[in-house]
Design a protein around this motif. Structure first.
Motif, PDB file in Angstrom:
ATOM      1  N   SER A 106      -7.994   0.230   9.470  1.00 48.39           N
ATOM      2  CA  SER A 106      -8.445  -0.242   8.176  1.00 48.39           C
ATOM      3  C   SER A 106      -7.407   0.585   7.019  1.00 48.39           C
ATOM      4  CB  SER A 106      -9.839   0.200   7.661  1.00 48.39           C
ATOM      5  OG  SER A 106     -10.099   1.535   8.011  1.00 48.39           O
ATOM      6  N   TRP A 109      -4.831  -2.118   6.054  1.00 50.61           N
ATOM      7  CA  TRP A 109      -5.413  -3.377   6.015  1.00 50.61           C
ATOM      8  C   TRP A 109      -5.449  -3.646   4.751  1.00 50.61           C
ATOM      9  CZ3 TRP A 109      -5.588  -6.570  10.054  1.00 50.61           C
ATOM     10  CH2 TRP A 109      -6.375  -7.889   9.660  1.00 50.61           C
ATOM     11  N   HIS A 110      -4.528  -4.746   4.046  1.00 47.29           N
ATOM     12  CA  HIS A 110      -4.505  -5.087   2.554  1.00 47.29           C
ATOM     13  C   HIS A 110      -5.583  -5.631   2.201  1.00 47.29           C
ATOM     14  CE1 HIS A 110      -0.344  -3.835   2.770  1.00 47.29           C
ATOM     15  NE2 HIS A 110      -0.283  -4.387   3.916  1.00 47.29           N
ATOM     16  N   ARG A 112      -9.489  -5.523   2.047  1.00 45.00           N
ATOM     17  CA  ARG A 112     -10.302  -4.359   2.555  1.00 45.00           C
ATOM     18  C   ARG A 112     -11.777  -5.141   3.162  1.00 45.00           C
ATOM     19  NH1 ARG A 112     -10.039   0.898  -1.280  1.00 45.00           N
ATOM     20  NH2 ARG A 112      -7.838   1.322  -0.906  1.00 45.00           N
ATOM     21  N   SER A 113     -12.268  -6.106   2.435  1.00 48.75           N
ATOM     22  CA  SER A 113     -13.510  -6.573   2.693  1.00 48.75           C
ATOM     23  C   SER A 113     -13.583  -7.423   4.014  1.00 48.75           C
ATOM     24  CB  SER A 113     -14.042  -7.435   1.617  1.00 48.75           C
ATOM     25  OG  SER A 113     -13.142  -8.303   1.424  1.00 48.75           O
TER      26      SER A 113
END
Length: 254
Positions: A106, A109-110, A112-113
């Motif tokens: 994470s 990871w661009h 986030r959701s």
């Protein structure tokens, strides 16, 4: 494996391991495979207290609680040897690996959701399918694949960490998982031979103990790496000169 005392829980409906059943109590099917989860619970509790006391991100508190939940589920499974309780052990194993994947990947990871959303529905979907179809070898292969997905990221964290003590945590993680795997395979593949021995070396119980330490070392290493990313000046210190944990110093603005 082989019944001793009468069973409180009824006939065995789950995978049966190499330990003789109901030898010490009619309420505990596999005594050593049950109590060997206690170290994992205690280690996870220590990790949880440290994460809360130093105000680490909630993901690490959830991770330690996940470790505790898994160990408790394993205790219930080995105490009863019932199919439902086995699934209550195996499903949290998958959830725990999904949580490790989130913590490992994470930070870069661009969106986030998207990752937690996908992993949540993946875990929920697996739980439903496992309850319906009762995966056997498929579960084991699936769990191995999830574990392998963590390796590249763990290696990346290792090579980018210069702290010697933190690197030792990663090495202890590797050693414990290798020893635990040997114990698991020994107990599973050589059970017929072991049944003729004077004593049972309790390979599966050692798997539990070693995996309890393995999870603790992994969590502590990941906490160190995350604290480095956040600029919290982490250090690996040792309680009584032996037991490692991460100590951080957050900037006043945080």
């Amino acid at each position: 494996m082989g019944d001793g005392l009468s069973s409180f829980w009824g006939p065995v409906t789950s995978t049966d391991w190499c330990e003789k059943n109901y030898v010490h109590s009619s309420y505990i099917a596999e005594f050593y495979n049950t109590i060997s989860n206690i170290p994992g619970i205690l280690l996870a509790l220590i990790g949880l207290i440290n994460a809360l006391r130093q105000r680490f991100e909630k993901r690490f508190s959830i991770l330690h609680i996940s470790n505790m939940t898994l160990a408790i589920g394993s205790m219930i499974y080995h105490a009863t040897l019932q199919r439902m309780q086995q699934q209550g052990d195996e499903t949290p194993m998958v959830w725990e690996m999904l949580l490790y994947i989130y913590i490992l990947y994470s930070p870069d990871w661009h969106y986030r959701s998207t990752m937690p959303t996908f992993l949540f529905f993946y875990g929920a979907g697996f739980a439903v399918l496992h309850a319906l179809f009762r995966f056997g070898i498929v579960f084991k292969i699936h769990y191995i694949i999830l574990s392998v997905l963590c390796i590249p990221r763990m290696y990346k964290y290792y090579i980018h960490t210069t702290d010697v003590s933190a690197k030792w945590l990663a090495k202890l993680y590797l050693v414990t998982i290798l020893l635990a795997s040997i114990c698991w395979l020994f107990d599973r593949l050589l059970c017929k031979e072991i049944s003729f021995w004077y004593f049972n070396p309790q390979g599966h119980a050692f798997w539990h103990v070693l995996m309890g330490f393995n999870s603790y070392f992994a969590n502590t290493f990941l906490m160190f790496c995350r604290a480095q990313q956040r600029g919290w000046d982490p250090k690996v210190v040792h309680f009584l000169g032996i037991f490692p944990y991460v100590k951080i110093r957050k900037p006043k603005s945080q």
